[in-house]
Design a protein around this motif. Structure first.
Motif: not given
Length: 181
Positions: A73-75, A157-160, A80-83, A66-68
């Motif tokens: 997706k930036r939600v 990046f392609d959100e869909s 709070t996460l780093t690359p 879920n973190d990935i």
């Protein structure tokens, strides 16, 4: 005369056979049915054990997975996460999924690979981390941003595609848990 004795003998034995034959058929049928039930019970117990193992595995991977998704997706808690956290999540999930492949269906494994291929570019060279498929500009505004993080991103990046891959992965996981989605 011999024929008459055979008929007489048959007439004496026939009533006994008429009584015993159904009992023998019932006994044999009962044994076959019982054996079939035992096989079914054994298969159900094995299936239950596999689902329980999958559930235990999922407990370990659900948060990093879920973190990935959230980070790219930036939600959620993405800020709070780093690359490097996201790459570490990938490593943790990859290791667990690779080590437990026999417990997952081929469809789930395929969906997992497709999801990871949408999220990361791998095999970029010796000692080079996987690249996060996201637009670096959208992450550079974070207070935790460091210039070295730029190398973690590949863009495009392609959100869909991300959403479809995530939905497919979740659907495959549900099926492997015996839950229709």
């Amino acid at each position: 005369m011999r024929e008459i004795m055979d008929v007489d003998s048959w007439l004496k034995v026939a009533p006994i056979l008429a009584i015993v034959s159904p009992i023998i058929v019932l006994l044999i049928s009962g044994l076959w049915f019982n054996r079939s039930l035992e096989k079914l019970k054994s298969r159900l117990q094995a299936s239950q054990a596999i689902v329980e193992k999958r559930a235990n595995i999922y407990v370990d991977i659900q948060e990093p997975l879920n973190d990935i998704y959230s980070y790219i997706k930036r939600v959620g808690k993405w800020k709070t996460l780093t690359p490097s956290d996201v790459i570490e999540c990938k490593r943790k999930v990859d290791q667990k999924m690779h080590a437990t492949r026999p417990f997952w269906s081929k469809q789930m494994q395929k969906s997992y690979k497709e999801f990871m291929d949408i999220c990361f570019v791998t095999n970029q060279g010796h000692a080079i981390n996987a690249g996060i498929v996201a637009e670096v500009a959208k992450f550079q505004e974070l207070d935790s941003w460091e210039s070295e993080f730029t190398a973690y991103f590949t863009g495009e990046f392609d959100e869909s595609k991300l959403d479809k891959a995530n939905d497919k992965l979740m659907s495959s996981l549900s099926k492997d848990f015996g839950v229709d989605s």
